[in-house]
Design a protein around this motif. Structure first.
Motif, PDB file in Angstrom:
ATOM      1  N   ILE A   1       0.837  -1.198   0.000  1.00  0.00           N
ATOM      2  CA  ILE A   1       0.000   0.000   0.000  1.00  0.00           C
ATOM      3  C   ILE A   1       0.875   1.252   0.000  1.00  0.00           C
ATOM      4  CG2 ILE A   1      -0.258   0.301   2.511  1.00  0.00           C
ATOM      5  CD1 ILE A   1      -3.341   0.662   1.831  1.00  0.00           C
ATOM      6  N   GLY A   2       0.465   2.235  -0.810  1.00  0.00           N
ATOM      7  CA  GLY A   2       1.210   3.483  -0.901  1.00  0.00           C
ATOM      8  C   GLY A   2       2.447   3.412  -1.771  1.00  0.00           C
ATOM      9  N   GLN A   3       2.697   2.277  -2.415  1.00  0.00           N
ATOM     10  CA  GLN A   3       3.876   2.110  -3.260  1.00  0.00           C
ATOM     11  C   GLN A   3       3.448   2.060  -4.730  1.00  0.00           C
ATOM     12  OE1 GLN A   3       5.371  -1.599  -1.622  1.00  0.00           O
ATOM     13  NE2 GLN A   3       6.699  -0.529  -0.172  1.00  0.00           N
ATOM     14  N   ASP A   4       4.401   1.782  -5.607  1.00  0.00           N
ATOM     15  CA  ASP A   4       4.088   1.497  -6.999  1.00  0.00           C
ATOM     16  C   ASP A   4       5.124   0.515  -7.527  1.00  0.00           C
ATOM     17  OD1 ASP A   4       6.400   2.956  -7.775  1.00  0.00           O
ATOM     18  OD2 ASP A   4       5.255   4.791  -8.034  1.00  0.00           O
ATOM     19  N   HIS A   5       5.124   0.286  -8.831  1.00  0.00           N
ATOM     20  CA  HIS A   5       5.983  -0.736  -9.430  1.00  0.00           C
ATOM     21  C   HIS A   5       7.464  -0.521  -9.154  1.00  0.00           C
ATOM     22  CE1 HIS A   5       6.263   2.523 -12.388  1.00  0.00           C
ATOM     23  NE2 HIS A   5       7.412   1.977 -12.752  1.00  0.00           N
ATOM     24  N   ARG A   6       7.870   0.728  -8.902  1.00  0.00           N
ATOM     25  CA  ARG A   6       9.297   1.039  -8.745  1.00  0.00           C
ATOM     26  C   ARG A   6       9.926   0.362  -7.529  1.00  0.00           C
ATOM     27  NH1 ARG A   6       8.846   7.420  -8.876  1.00  0.00           N
ATOM     28  NH2 ARG A   6       7.065   6.807  -7.577  1.00  0.00           N
ATOM     29  N   VAL A   7       9.105  -0.044  -6.571  1.00  0.00           N
ATOM     30  CA  VAL A   7       9.651  -0.683  -5.375  1.00  0.00           C
ATOM     31  C   VAL A   7      10.344  -1.999  -5.716  1.00  0.00           C
ATOM     32  CG1 VAL A   7       7.619  -2.052  -4.712  1.00  0.00           C
ATOM     33  CG2 VAL A   7       9.116  -1.108  -2.938  1.00  0.00           C
ATOM     34  N   PHE A   8      10.007  -2.583  -6.873  1.00  0.00           N
ATOM     35  CA  PHE A   8      10.607  -3.856  -7.280  1.00  0.00           C
ATOM     36  C   PHE A   8      11.835  -3.690  -8.176  1.00  0.00           C
ATOM     37  CE2 PHE A   8       6.273  -5.412  -6.241  1.00  0.00           C
ATOM     38  CZ  PHE A   8       6.636  -6.401  -5.333  1.00  0.00           C
ATOM     39  N   GLU A   9      12.270  -2.460  -8.443  1.00  0.00           N
ATOM     40  CA  GLU A   9      13.424  -2.269  -9.314  1.00  0.00           C
ATOM     41  C   GLU A   9      14.697  -2.930  -8.768  1.00  0.00           C
ATOM     42  OE1 GLU A   9      13.467   1.941  -9.919  1.00  0.00           O
ATOM     43  OE2 GLU A   9      11.988   1.860 -11.553  1.00  0.00           O
ATOM     44  N   PRO A  10      15.025  -2.802  -7.463  1.00  0.00           N
ATOM     45  CA  PRO A  10      16.216  -3.512  -6.953  1.00  0.00           C
ATOM     46  C   PRO A  10      16.091  -5.028  -7.093  1.00  0.00           C
ATOM     47  CG  PRO A  10      15.506  -1.817  -5.400  1.00  0.00           C
ATOM     48  CD  PRO A  10      14.418  -1.950  -6.424  1.00  0.00           C
ATOM     49  N   LEU A  11      14.902  -5.552  -6.861  1.00  0.00           N
ATOM     50  CA  LEU A  11      14.677  -6.989  -6.999  1.00  0.00           C
ATOM     51  C   LEU A  11      14.855  -7.421  -8.453  1.00  0.00           C
ATOM     52  CD1 LEU A  11      13.665  -9.523  -5.321  1.00  0.00           C
ATOM     53  CD2 LEU A  11      11.445  -9.058  -6.357  1.00  0.00           C
ATOM     54  N   ALA A  12      14.330  -6.619  -9.374  1.00  0.00           N
ATOM     55  CA  ALA A  12      14.439  -6.950 -10.794  1.00  0.00           C
ATOM     56  C   ALA A  12      15.897  -6.974 -11.245  1.00  0.00           C
ATOM     57  CB  ALA A  12      13.638  -5.946 -11.626  1.00  0.00           C
ATOM     58  N   ARG A  13      16.702  -6.037 -10.743  1.00  0.00           N
ATOM     59  CA  ARG A  13      18.128  -6.035 -11.091  1.00  0.00           C
ATOM     60  C   ARG A  13      18.804  -7.304 -10.595  1.00  0.00           C
ATOM     61  NH1 ARG A  13      17.583  -0.427  -9.861  1.00  0.00           N
ATOM     62  NH2 ARG A  13      18.305  -0.750  -7.721  1.00  0.00           N
ATOM     63  N   ALA A  14      18.402  -7.757  -9.400  1.00  0.00           N
ATOM     64  CA  ALA A  14      19.005  -8.966  -8.840  1.00  0.00           C
ATOM     65  C   ALA A  14      18.592 -10.212  -9.616  1.00  0.00           C
ATOM     66  CB  ALA A  14      18.614  -9.109  -7.370  1.00  0.00           C
ATOM     67  N   LEU A  15      17.414 -10.167 -10.244  1.00  0.00           N
ATOM     68  CA  LEU A  15      16.870 -11.345 -10.932  1.00  0.00           C
ATOM     69  C   LEU A  15      17.065 -11.302 -12.437  1.00  0.00           C
ATOM     70  CD1 LEU A  15      13.497 -11.730  -8.984  1.00  0.00           C
ATOM     71  CD2 LEU A  15      15.655 -12.914  -8.577  1.00  0.00           C
ATOM     72  N   GLU A  16      17.747 -10.276 -12.934  1.00  0.00           N
ATOM     73  CA  GLU A  16      17.972 -10.137 -14.378  1.00  0.00           C
ATOM     74  C   GLU A  16      18.607 -11.406 -14.939  1.00  0.00           C
ATOM     75  OE1 GLU A  16      17.759  -8.753 -17.984  1.00  0.00           O
ATOM     76  OE2 GLU A  16      17.279  -7.312 -16.387  1.00  0.00           O
ATOM     77  N   GLY A  17      18.048 -11.871 -16.047  1.00  0.00           N
ATOM     78  CA  GLY A  17      18.537 -13.086 -16.685  1.00  0.00           C
ATOM     79  C   GLY A  17      17.856 -14.351 -16.199  1.00  0.00           C
ATOM     80  N   ARG A  18      17.161 -14.273 -15.064  1.00  0.00           N
ATOM     81  CA  ARG A  18      16.466 -15.441 -14.525  1.00  0.00           C
ATOM     82  C   ARG A  18      14.946 -15.279 -14.581  1.00  0.00           C
ATOM     83  NH1 ARG A  18      18.814 -15.178  -8.785  1.00  0.00           N
ATOM     84  NH2 ARG A  18      17.332 -16.862  -8.375  1.00  0.00           N
ATOM     85  N   TYR A  19      14.488 -14.068 -14.301  1.00  0.00           N
ATOM     86  CA  TYR A  19      13.062 -13.777 -14.316  1.00  0.00           C
ATOM     87  C   TYR A  19      12.789 -12.526 -15.153  1.00  0.00           C
ATOM     88  CZ  TYR A  19      12.387 -16.901 -10.262  1.00  0.00           C
ATOM     89  OH  TYR A  19      12.349 -17.984  -9.413  1.00  0.00           O
ATOM     90  N   ALA A  20      11.710 -12.545 -15.903  1.00  0.00           N
ATOM     91  CA  ALA A  20      11.172 -11.340 -16.531  1.00  0.00           C
ATOM     92  C   ALA A  20      10.155 -10.759 -15.561  1.00  0.00           C
ATOM     93  CB  ALA A  20      10.522 -11.669 -17.869  1.00  0.00           C
ATOM     94  N   VAL A  21      10.536  -9.710 -14.841  1.00  0.00           N
ATOM     95  CA  VAL A  21       9.684  -9.141 -13.803  1.00  0.00           C
ATOM     96  C   VAL A  21       8.680  -8.172 -14.422  1.00  0.00           C
ATOM     97  CG1 VAL A  21       9.596  -7.747 -11.708  1.00  0.00           C
ATOM     98  CG2 VAL A  21      11.434  -9.418 -12.016  1.00  0.00           C
ATOM     99  N   TYR A  22       7.402  -8.483 -14.255  1.00  0.00           N
ATOM    100  CA  TYR A  22       6.311  -7.600 -14.665  1.00  0.00           C
ATOM    101  C   TYR A  22       5.691  -7.025 -13.398  1.00  0.00           C
ATOM    102  CZ  TYR A  22       6.508  -9.791 -19.323  1.00  0.00           C
ATOM    103  OH  TYR A  22       6.901 -10.243 -20.557  1.00  0.00           O
ATOM    104  N   ALA A  23       5.964  -5.754 -13.128  1.00  0.00           N
ATOM    105  CA  ALA A  23       5.505  -5.128 -11.885  1.00  0.00           C
ATOM    106  C   ALA A  23       4.269  -4.277 -12.163  1.00  0.00           C
ATOM    107  CB  ALA A  23       6.618  -4.283 -11.284  1.00  0.00           C
ATOM    108  N   PHE A  24       3.210  -4.535 -11.430  1.00  0.00           N
ATOM    109  CA  PHE A  24       1.945  -3.827 -11.609  1.00  0.00           C
ATOM    110  C   PHE A  24       1.877  -2.589 -10.724  1.00  0.00           C
ATOM    111  CE2 PHE A  24       1.144  -8.053 -13.079  1.00  0.00           C
ATOM    112  CZ  PHE A  24       0.118  -7.954 -14.010  1.00  0.00           C
ATOM    113  N   ASP A  25       1.177  -1.569 -11.206  1.00  0.00           N
ATOM    114  CA  ASP A  25       0.666  -0.506 -10.346  1.00  0.00           C
ATOM    115  C   ASP A  25      -0.767  -0.896 -10.002  1.00  0.00           C
ATOM    116  OD1 ASP A  25       2.936   1.030 -10.303  1.00  0.00           O
ATOM    117  OD2 ASP A  25       2.228   2.514 -11.758  1.00  0.00           O
TER     118      ASP A  25
END
Length: 252
Positions: free
Chosen positions: A20-44
């Motif tokens: 709550i109170g966040q948006d898709h950008r909160v997952f940017e650090p996680l997406a960088r860590a998972l690059e090459g393993r997961y295609a992260v689709y982050a919703f607003d």
């Protein structure tokens, strides 16, 4: 269609739902860590993000939500996927897994909401009177603070919970968002016996992450679901609620 942002590339689509109170950008650090393993689709999620989407009729049903996800999967030609949900986003990850169990290969829940329903949430959303009182206190924050201090004195809530609530409700815009989300998402609730039975029938990897110092959604709130699961993984990290995504990103 809910706004969705592809944050990384990889062979496994990972649908990500924020708190709550966040948006898709909160997952940017996680997406960088998972690059090459997961295609992260982050919703607003509804009411969140730069271009907030309202809920048709004001209250989200599971059927309406499943329609949104089905349209997303069709658009991106996704057949199988993983899910990750943080805090309030845990409700959406659980609702997605419940609606599409045959397509869900992995479910990752970070201090998820929706497993143990808070009595305060029930009080604030479960009746017309409760919703009126909830709106009233949000419009009178000094009274909200005094009520919080009184509940702390009775040991009905923890001081860190009040601090988290007041941070989340710091501005009029935040208070409107929280009210809309609490009221609008109140039908995203689960029969844990049926949900666990559904998960136990599938070869679905289920991973829980919790914060050892989290007083907002402590690890004990997972018990009503985990005790019904035949298989799951639980990792408790030395952190509170707000930094859990960051800690999990480092771990992964």
């Amino acid at each position: 269609m809910l706004p969705v942002f592809k944050l990384s590339d990889g062979p496994v689509p990972l649908l990500a739902f924020h708190g709550i109170g966040q948006d898709h950008r909160v997952f940017e650090p996680l997406a960088r860590a998972l690059e090459g393993r997961y295609a992260v689709y982050a919703f607003d999620l509804f009411f969140h993000g730069a271009q907030p989407v309202a809920i048709p009729d004001g209250v989200l049903t599971k059927q309406t939500y499943a329609h949104f996800i089905r349209a997303f999967l069709h658009k991106h030609q996704i057949e199988r996927f993983a899910l990750i949900g943080y805090s309030m986003g845990g409700r959406f990850a659980l609702a997605t897994a419940e609606a599409f169990p045959e397509q869900t290969d992995e479910l990752i829940l970070l201090a998820p909401d929706g497993i143990t329903v808070s009595p305060w949430y029930k009080l604030a959303t479960g009746s017309g009177l409760g919703r009126w009182l909830f709106r009233y206190f949000l419009k009178h924050m000094p009274l909200f603070h005094r009520l919080g201090q009184f509940l702390i004195s009775l040991r009905l809530i923890n001081r860190s919970v009040l601090r988290f609530a007041e941070t989340t409700l710091a501005t009029a815009e935040q208070r409107e968002l929280v009210y809309n989300a609490w009221i609008g998402f109140r039908h995203l609730r689960f029969n844990l016996q049926k949900l666990s039975g559904l998960f136990n029938q599938r070869f679905m990897r289920i991973r829980f992450f919790a914060g050892h110092f989290d007083q907002v959604l402590p690890v004990s709130l997972l018990n009503p679901l985990t005790r019904r699961l035949q298989s799951y993984e639980l990792t408790v990290l030395k952190t509170g609620h707000n930094r859990l995504i960051e800690k999990v990103a480092r771990l992964l």
